[in-house]
Design an enzyme around this catalytic site. Structure first.
Site, PDB file in Angstrom:
ATOM      1  CD  GLU A 120      22.392  23.024  62.661  1.00  0.00           C
ATOM      2  OE1 GLU A 120      21.880  22.144  63.389  1.00  0.00           O
ATOM      3  OE2 GLU A 120      21.945  24.190  62.598  1.00  0.00           O
ATOM      4  CG  LEU A 121      27.626  20.300  57.238  1.00  0.00           C
ATOM      5  CD1 LEU A 121      28.956  19.632  56.928  1.00  0.00           C
ATOM      6  CD2 LEU A 121      26.901  20.701  55.966  1.00  0.00           C
TER       7      LEU A 121
END
Length: 128
Positions: A120-121
């Protein structure tokens, strides 16, 4: 005890070349081959890359590929990050979506590394 920060974590991979391509070329981390090991660095942290379970001891009880779910905070606008990932031809799992992180509301973009780990960015710059 007062935990200060995360120093490193270990990623077990079945394909070192693909793993390094993802973390270095797609995510922009710096490769480190010091101490006869592979690692990728970003900021003051690093991910050690192991090519087999329990490559260095002691190790986690059940190290396996694709079992991680990581959230990384990016400094750039998430729309630009998404455009860069798409321009590199890398598949996006989900996003951009609103989420809640350790510091409150954030926007997130989800990818999978070559081993299936969920990456997850996120950023806290602009939550809609």
């Amino acid at each position: 005890m007062n935990i200060k920060s995360l120093d490193h974590l270990v990623i077990t991979t079945h394909n070192l070349e693909a793993c390094l391509y993802f973390y270095v070329d797609i995510l922009g981390m710096e490769m480190d081959t010091g101490n006869n090991r592979y690692a990728v660095r970003f900021g003051n942290q690093k991910f050690n890359i192991h090519t087999k379970p329990a490559e260095f001891l002691p190790a986690a009880a059940y190290p396996t590929e694709g079992s991680l779910d990581l959230c990384l905070v990016v400094a750039d606008d998430l729309e630009l990050v998404k455009a860069d990932v798409e321009a590199a031809g890398y598949p996006i799992e989900l996003g951009i979506v609103n989420r809640n992180g350790a510091l409150g509301p954030m926007r997130s973009l989800y990818l999978r590394d070559p081993d299936g780990n969920l990456i997850e960015l996120c950023n806290y710059m602009t939550v809609l």
